[in-house]
Design a protein around this motif. Structure first.
Motif, PDB file in Angstrom:
ATOM      1  N   ALA A 178     -41.005  -0.351 -13.136  1.00 22.86           N
ATOM      2  CA  ALA A 178     -40.121   0.524 -13.105  1.00 22.86           C
ATOM      3  C   ALA A 178     -38.162   0.850 -12.962  1.00 22.86           C
ATOM      4  CB  ALA A 178     -40.671   2.027 -13.298  1.00 22.86           C
ATOM      5  N   SER A 179     -37.449   1.031 -13.279  1.00 25.09           N
ATOM      6  CA  SER A 179     -36.298   1.044 -12.182  1.00 25.09           C
ATOM      7  C   SER A 179     -35.721   1.411 -11.245  1.00 25.09           C
ATOM      8  CB  SER A 179     -34.927   1.149 -13.580  1.00 25.09           C
ATOM      9  OG  SER A 179     -35.505   0.288 -15.031  1.00 25.09           O
ATOM     10  N   ASP A 196     -37.464  -6.390 -14.140  1.00 26.45           N
ATOM     11  CA  ASP A 196     -37.012  -4.850 -14.449  1.00 26.45           C
ATOM     12  C   ASP A 196     -37.436  -4.211 -15.853  1.00 26.45           C
ATOM     13  OD1 ASP A 196     -34.923  -2.494 -14.985  1.00 26.45           O
ATOM     14  OD2 ASP A 196     -34.801  -2.587 -12.991  1.00 26.45           O
ATOM     15  N   ASP A 197     -37.470  -3.007 -15.708  1.00 21.76           N
ATOM     16  CA  ASP A 197     -37.713  -2.792 -17.141  1.00 21.76           C
ATOM     17  C   ASP A 197     -36.506  -3.059 -18.236  1.00 21.76           C
ATOM     18  OD1 ASP A 197     -39.920  -1.870 -16.822  1.00 21.76           O
ATOM     19  OD2 ASP A 197     -39.273   0.176 -16.260  1.00 21.76           O
ATOM     20  N   PRO A 224     -40.676   7.551 -18.268  1.00 16.44           N
ATOM     21  CA  PRO A 224     -39.217   7.877 -17.646  1.00 16.44           C
ATOM     22  C   PRO A 224     -39.283   6.406 -17.955  1.00 16.44           C
ATOM     23  CG  PRO A 224     -40.768   8.857 -16.142  1.00 16.44           C
ATOM     24  CD  PRO A 224     -41.434   8.602 -16.912  1.00 16.44           C
ATOM     25  N   PHE A 225     -39.921   5.245 -18.279  1.00 11.86           N
ATOM     26  CA  PHE A 225     -40.407   3.329 -18.496  1.00 11.86           C
ATOM     27  C   PHE A 225     -39.418   3.461 -19.746  1.00 11.86           C
ATOM     28  CE2 PHE A 225     -44.007   2.357 -21.162  1.00 11.86           C
ATOM     29  CZ  PHE A 225     -43.491   1.868 -21.212  1.00 11.86           C
ATOM     30  N   THR A 229     -35.947   1.400 -20.551  1.00 12.07           N
ATOM     31  CA  THR A 229     -36.362   0.711 -21.429  1.00 12.07           C
ATOM     32  C   THR A 229     -35.097   0.485 -22.801  1.00 12.07           C
ATOM     33  OG1 THR A 229     -38.247  -0.162 -20.674  1.00 12.07           O
ATOM     34  CG2 THR A 229     -37.894  -1.101 -22.749  1.00 12.07           C
ATOM     35  N   VAL A 230     -35.629   1.785 -23.180  1.00  6.91           N
ATOM     36  CA  VAL A 230     -34.924   2.163 -24.781  1.00  6.91           C
ATOM     37  C   VAL A 230     -33.464   1.754 -24.374  1.00  6.91           C
ATOM     38  CG1 VAL A 230     -33.955   3.490 -26.165  1.00  6.91           C
ATOM     39  CG2 VAL A 230     -36.787   2.983 -25.449  1.00  6.91           C
ATOM     40  N   GLU A 231     -32.695   2.443 -23.454  1.00  6.75           N
ATOM     41  CA  GLU A 231     -31.372   2.507 -23.048  1.00  6.75           C
ATOM     42  C   GLU A 231     -30.496   1.263 -23.141  1.00  6.75           C
ATOM     43  OE1 GLU A 231     -27.852   3.855 -22.617  1.00  6.75           O
ATOM     44  OE2 GLU A 231     -29.417   5.460 -23.352  1.00  6.75           O
ATOM     45  N   ALA A 232     -31.348   0.433 -22.214  1.00  2.23           N
ATOM     46  CA  ALA A 232     -30.635  -0.971 -22.121  1.00  2.23           C
ATOM     47  C   ALA A 232     -31.511  -1.608 -23.215  1.00  2.23           C
ATOM     48  CB  ALA A 232     -31.826  -1.176 -20.930  1.00  2.23           C
ATOM     49  N   PHE A 233     -32.144  -2.100 -24.212  1.00  2.00           N
ATOM     50  CA  PHE A 233     -32.380  -2.044 -25.613  1.00  2.00           C
ATOM     51  C   PHE A 233     -31.023  -1.717 -26.513  1.00  2.00           C
ATOM     52  CE2 PHE A 233     -34.025  -1.686 -29.862  1.00  2.00           C
ATOM     53  CZ  PHE A 233     -34.268  -3.064 -30.408  1.00  2.00           C
TER      54      PHE A 233
END
Length: 448
Positions: A178-179, A196-197, A224-225, A229-233
Motif C-alpha cells: 500500500a502506498s 509499492d502499489d 484504497p490500493f 494503483t489505477v492512478e499510476a497505471f
C-alpha cells in the motif's frame, strides 16, 4: 537451526528457551563488591566521604554493566521475530515465507551468525488480521524482547504494527504494497521489499506498451490500493500513448459481475485490468466466461493462487499475472528453490529470505543489535555501493575484512530510497493455460 513457535495464547511450542544468566551474574558480582559495606567493622571504619564515594562507585559500575553494548564475544543468542500470515487470506504466502526464512536462518547460523552469535527465530501468526497482529507484535516486543521483526504481508497489518515498533525503536521489514505505508515509513525504522502499489500500476502500463496495446478498461475493487494503483497505471499508460476507455468500480460484497463486465468490454479494449483480490477476480472471470465474452485480463499475481485457477476452471485460461520479480539467476534464489522445489515461483519467499539475511548482515556491520544502529546499517549493507555478495557467509567475510558490501538477494537488488522503499522493482508476467502458469515476459527496472 534455532526456532521457537508460539500460538496466539502465547503458549510456547517446541524447544524452551534456555535460562539467561547475565542478570544473575550481574547481581552476584554487585553483591560481592558491596558486601564489605554490610560488615559492622567496615561501617565504623568508613568516613561519610569514603562511604559516599564507595557507594557512588558501585552504582557507576552497575550502570556501566547495564548499558555496555553487546560485544562480539558475547555468545548469547540474538532473538528476532517472524510475524507472518500463517492463516487467513495470506496463509499460503505466509507458509512459503516462513519456510524461506528458515532456510536463511540455517545458512546464517551455519556461518557462525552475526557477531559470532546464533540467531533465534520466534514465529508468530498475524492471521492476516490487524488485531491479531498487534497482539502478536506486542508479545514479540515486550515479552520475547526481539531485536527486529520481519514478514508482515497484508498492508493493514503493517500499518497496525508500525506504531508499536517505532515507539520501541526497533526495525520492521514488511512485504506490503500500500502506498500510504510510505508516509508511515518516513518516521523511520520500517523497510519493505514489496514493490509499492504505484510501481505495480506502472508495471501494467509498461507491459501493455511492450505488447503495442492502446486501449484499456479497468475493473476495480472499491478500496484504497485500487485508487493508487489505477492512478499510476493511467498516468504511465497515457505517457506511452494509451487510453483508458472505462473505469468501473465494484464493492467487496458483490457476488455477480455481469453488468460490470459488459460495461468494461463495451468499448472493445485491448485488455482489461482487474484491480482486486482473489474472490472478486474469480467471480469476474466466471461472469465473462458465462457471457461468452472474449477478453484479455491482467491481474496482480498476489491475488491469484492455485485455488483460483482450479475454481475458475476454463474461465482462467489466458489470464495474465503480473508478479513481484525475483532474481532467478542469482545464487541466493537458486539455493532457495533447491530447498523448496523448483516447480514454484517464490516471490514472497524470496523477500522473507532476504529480510532475515539483511538483518543479520546489518547487525554484523553495526556491531550492535540496537535499533538506531540497524536503521543506518541496513542501507550500508544493501548498496548500491560495495562488494556484491549474495549470501550471509559472503557478506560477513567481506565485512570482517573491512569492506563495504552490497547484498543482492533472492528477490533482486535491494537499494532503499530515503523512505525505506525499494527504489526500483522488476516484475514477471505469467499466463494461465490449461490450469498451469507459464512465464511469458518480464518488466525490468520499474521506478517511481
Amino acid at each position: 537451526m534455532i526456532t521457537e513457535k508460539r500460538d496466539n495464547g502465547c503458549e510456547q511450542r517446541g524447544k524452551r528457551r534456555s535460562v539467561t544468566f547475565s542478570k544473575i551474574n550481574l547481581k552476584k558480582g554487585t553483591l560481592k563488591m558491596i558486601n564489605p559495606l554490610l560488615q559492622p567493622i567496615a561501617w565504623r571504619a568508613l568516613s561519610r566521604r569514603s562511604l559516599l564515594a564507595t557507594c557512588f562507585g558501585a552504582m557507576c559500575f552497575a550502570t556501566a554493566l547495564a548499558t555496555t553494548p553487546v560485544l562480539a564475544d558475547d555468545q548469547s543468542e540474538i532473538v528476532l521475530g517472524a510475524l507472518m500470515p500463517l492463516s487467513g487470506s495470506g496463509g499460503p504466502f505466509g507458509q512459503e515465507m516462513l519456510a524461506s526464512a528458515k532456510i536463511a536462518l540455517e545458512e546464517i547460523n551455519a556461518a557462525g551468525g552475526p557477531l559470532g552469535r546464533k540467531i533465534k527465530l520466534i514465529e508468530e501468526n498475524d492471521e492476516t488480521n490487524p488485531e491479531a497482529a498487534v497482539r502478536a507484535a506486542r508479545k514479540l516486543v515486550e515479552v520475547d524482547k526481539v531485536k527486529a521483526i520481519f514478514g508482515t504481508w497484508a498492508s493493514s497489518v503493517t500499518l497496525a504494527v508500525a506504531p508499536i515498533v517505532q515507539e520501541k525503536g526497533i526495525i520492521l521489514m514488511s512485504n506490503s504494497g500500500a502506498s500510504r505505508i510510505t508516509e508511515v515509513q518516513k518516521k523511520g525504522n520500517i523497510y519493505r521489499l514489496e514493490p509499492d502499489d504505484l510501481l505495480f500500476g506502472k508495471a501494467y502500463a509498461e507491459y501493455a506498451s511492450q505488447q503495442g496495446w492502446k486501449k484499456a478498461a479497468v475493473l476495480g475493487l472499491n478500496v484504497p490500493f485500487t485508487q493508487t494503483t489505477v492512478e499510476a497505471f493511467k498516468q504511465r499508460f497515457s505517457e506511452r500513448g494509451g487510453k483508458i476507455t472505462s473505469f468501473v468500480t465494484y464493492n467487496e460484497e458483490q457476488t455477480t459481475f455481469i453488468t460490470e463486465v459488459a460495461r468494461a468490454l463495451s468499448d472493445q479494449p485491448d485488455f482489461v485490468h482487474i484491480s482486486g483480490y482473489e474472490p472478486d477476480i474469480t467471480a469476474v472471470l466466471k461472469a465473462a466466461y458465462q457471457s461468452g465474452a472474449s477478453a484479455r485480463f491482467i491481474v496482480p499475481g498476489f491475488a491469484v493462487s492455485a485455488d483460483l485457477i482450479k475454481n475458475a476452471g476454463p474461465a482462467a485460461d489466458g489470464l495474465l499475472l503480473v508478479e513481484e520479480g525475483v532474481s532467478e539467476d542469482s545464487p541466493a534464489y537458486q539455493r532457495l528453490a533447491e530447498h523448496l522445489g523448483k516447480d514454484h515461483y517464490y516471490s514472497f519467499g524470496a523477500q522473507a529470505y532476504d529480510e532475515l539475511t539483511l538483518l543479520a548482515l546489518a547487525i554484523e556491520a553495526a556491531k550492535s543489535t540496537d535499533g538506531a544502529a540497524l536503521n543506518k546499517s541496513i542501507r550500508d549493507v544493501s548498496g548500491p555501493e560495495g562488494t556484491k555478495v549474495t549470501s550471509f557467509a559472503e557478506g560477513i567475510a567481506a565485512l570482517r575484512k573491512g569492506e563495504r558490501i552490497n547484498y543482492d538477494g533472492a528477490s533482486g537488488p535491494l537499494d532503499f530510497d530515503q523512505d525505506g522503499n525499494i527504489a526500483q522493482a522488476n516484475f514477471r508476467v505469467s499466463q494461465v493455460k490449461d490450469g498451469k502458469t507459464t512465464p511469458v515476459g518480464n518488466i525490468s527496472e520499474v521506478k517511481f
